[in-house]
Motif scaffolding. Structure first.
Motif, PDB file in Angstrom:
ATOM      1  N   CYS A 103      64.134  17.500 -54.142  1.00  0.00           N
ATOM      2  CA  CYS A 103      64.964  18.150 -55.192  1.00  0.00           C
ATOM      3  C   CYS A 103      64.031  19.141 -55.740  1.00  0.00           C
ATOM      4  O   CYS A 103      64.647  20.437 -55.739  1.00  0.00           O
ATOM      5  CB  CYS A 103      64.940  16.940 -56.221  1.00  0.00           C
ATOM      6  SG  CYS A 103      66.069  17.732 -57.820  1.00  0.00           S
ATOM      7  N   HIS A 273      73.255  14.173 -54.396  1.00  0.00           N
ATOM      8  CA  HIS A 273      73.959  14.393 -55.636  1.00  0.00           C
ATOM      9  C   HIS A 273      75.208  13.662 -55.769  1.00  0.00           C
ATOM     10  O   HIS A 273      75.456  13.068 -57.130  1.00  0.00           O
ATOM     11  CB  HIS A 273      73.791  15.664 -56.101  1.00  0.00           C
ATOM     12  CG  HIS A 273      72.554  16.340 -56.177  1.00  0.00           C
ATOM     13  ND1 HIS A 273      71.847  17.019 -55.216  1.00  0.00           N
ATOM     14  CD2 HIS A 273      71.724  16.493 -57.488  1.00  0.00           C
ATOM     15  CE1 HIS A 273      70.810  17.614 -55.615  1.00  0.00           C
ATOM     16  NE2 HIS A 273      70.559  17.072 -56.805  1.00  0.00           N
ATOM     17  N   ASP A 310      64.917  13.565 -59.615  1.00  0.00           N
ATOM     18  CA  ASP A 310      65.845  12.727 -58.611  1.00  0.00           C
ATOM     19  C   ASP A 310      65.157  11.856 -57.752  1.00  0.00           C
ATOM     20  O   ASP A 310      65.669  11.798 -56.405  1.00  0.00           O
ATOM     21  CB  ASP A 310      66.833  13.906 -57.651  1.00  0.00           C
ATOM     22  CG  ASP A 310      68.022  14.490 -58.703  1.00  0.00           C
ATOM     23  OD1 ASP A 310      67.980  13.990 -59.981  1.00  0.00           O
ATOM     24  OD2 ASP A 310      68.609  15.635 -58.525  1.00  0.00           O
TER      25      ASP A 310
END
Ligand code: PEP
Ligand code: MN
Length: 342
Positions: A103, A273, A310
Motif C-alpha cells: 500500500c 481495497h 492497509d
C-alpha cells in the motif's frame, strides 16, 4: 458528434474536415481505424446543430451524434479496445496483467523485498504509495518524494514499470518524473482540476472509481482526461460503499462487463481495497479473471502486521505466490475454453 469519413477519403480531405471542426469552435479528435477514419468533434452541445453541415464536406460519409454524455470514452467513438502500453506491458491487449506491491512505500528493505517477491511471482507492474490519502490526519501520510525515489529505484532494479498515486495538481510534474503510471485514487475521482492536469500528462493514468460514484460518473471522469489529450487510461473498479459491513467496500463485479460494453478503455479490479481482508483477495482475483477484467492491482507486504497502512488486506509473499498460480491456471482455462480473454 462523430464525423465518419468515406473509405477512400484523402489526407487532404481529412485535414480539411479537421480544420473545419476547429473553426466551428470544436476540438477535433482523430481516430484512424484499419478500415475507416472518424473524427470526433468535442465541445459545447449547444453548437451541435451547426456540426451537422459537416455532412456536405468532401470525403465525409455521414455525421453521427454520440448519444452518451461521455464521448471520447464511448464505444460509439472507438469500437476497438484501447491498449495501454507501459514499457513492454500491454494492458487491455488480452493478457491478464497483475500489478502488485505494498500500500505504502515504507523503507528501502520493505520495497526491495516486495519488489523481489512480486517480480518473481510474475507480476508485471510494481505499485507503492508515496502520497497517501488517509482518513485520519494522524495516520502515516507517506514518504512523499523520498518514497517516489525508492519506488523508482526498486522498479528499475526489478525491470518493472511502477504505479503510484498523485493527489494534488501541484505534485503531478514531480510524480510523473518518477512514476510510469499516475494513479488517481477513489477520493479524487471527481477532482476535476487534477483530472485535467493528468490529461495533459504523457503518462498513462490509472483511474479508480469513486467509492460513491456511478459507472457513468467514472466514465465522465475518464472523459475529462481524454478531452485534454491523454488517451492512455486504465479504469479500476475498487469497491463501492453499500450497506454491507462484512467487507470494507462492496466489489461491483458487474462493473466489468458493463464497462466493457460502454467503453473501449481497459478495466482492472482492485480486490484489496474492495474487500479490506487478505483472505478475500484470492477469491475476488479469480472472479476478476473469469469476468473478463484486464488485470488486478493487489497489495502485498512482507510483514502485513507491521504495515504502516492497509496491513489487514495485504497479502503475505506466500499468499501472493498462490494468487499468481491461480491466475495462471484460470487464464489458461479461459483462453482454451473461449478462445482468448475478452
Ligand atoms: C491505494 O491504491 O493505495 C488507494 C488508496 O486506493 P483507493 O483510492 O482505491 O482507496
Ligand atoms: Mn491501500
Amino acid at each position: 458528434m462523430i464525423i465518419l469519413l468515406k473509405k477512400n477519403a484523402t489526407q487532404e480531405q481529412i485535414d480539411q474536415v479537421t480544420e473545419w471542426i476547429s473553426s466551428a469552435g470544436f476540438k477535433p479528435h482523430l481516430s484512424q481505424g484499419v478500415e475507416r477514419t472518424l473524427i470526433g468533434a468535442i465541445g459545447d452541445d449547444r453548437g451541435k446543430i451547426h456540426l451537422k453541415s459537416a455532412a456536405f464536406l468532401p470525403g465525409v460519409e455521414t455525421v453521427i451524434p454520440i448519444l452518451k454524455p461521455y464521448k471520447l470514452a464511448s464505444r460509439e467513438f472507438r469500437e476497438d479496445d484501447t491498449v495501454v502500453r507501459v514499457g513492454d506491458v500491454r494492458i487491455g491487449g488480452g493478457e491478464f496483467i497483475v500489478m502488485a506491491g505494498p500500500c505504502s512505500v515504507e523503507s528501502d528493505e520493505q520495497m526491495m523485498e516486495c519488489g523481489y517477491v512480486v517480480k518473481k511471482a510474475g507480476a508485471r507492474i510494481l505499485r507503492g504509495g508515496a502520497y497517501k490519502p488517509r482518513t485520519s490526519p494522524y495516520s502515516f501520510q507517506g514518504m512523499e518524494e523520498e518514497g517516489l525515489k525508492l519506488l523508482k529505484r526498486v522498479g528499475e532494479k526489478m525491470g518493472m514499470p511502477v504505479v503510484t498515486e498523485v493527489m494534488n495538481t501541484t505534485d503531478v510534474d514531480l510524480v510523473e518524473t518518477y512514476s510510469d503510471i499516475l494513479q488517481i485514487g477513489t477520493r479524487n475521482m471527481q477532482n476535476f482540476a487534477l483530472l485535467k492536469k493528468v490529461g495533459r500528462s504523457r503518462r498513462p493514468v490509472l483511474l479508480k472509481r469513486g467509492m460513491m460514484t456511478t459507472i457513468e460518473e467514472l466514465l465522465m471522469s475518464a472523459e475529462y482526461i481524454l478531452s485534454e489529450g491523454n488517451e492512455q487510461i486504465i479504469l479500476c473498479e475498487r469497491g463501492i460503499r453499500t450497506f454491507e459491513t462484512a467487507t470494507r467496500n462492496t466489489l461491483d463485479i458487474s462493473a466489468v462487463p458493463v464497462l466493457k460494453e460502454l467503453t473501449h478503455l481497459p478495466v482492472i479490479i482492485d480486490p484489496s481495497h474492495a474487500s479490506g481482508h487478505a483472505r478475500y483477495v484470492i477469491p475476488l482475483t479469480r472472479a476478476a479473471v473469469a469476468v473478463g477484467a484486464d488485470g488486478v492491482i493487489v497489495e502485498v507486504h512482507p510483514e502485513p502486521e507491521k504495515a504502516l497502512s492497509d496491513g489487514p488486506q495485504s497479502l503475505r509473499p506466500e499468499q501472493f505466490y498462490r494468487l499468481m498460480d491461480e491466475v495462471n491456471l484460470l487464464a489458461d482455462v479461459m483462453r482454451r475454453g473461449i478462445g482468448g480473454l475478452p
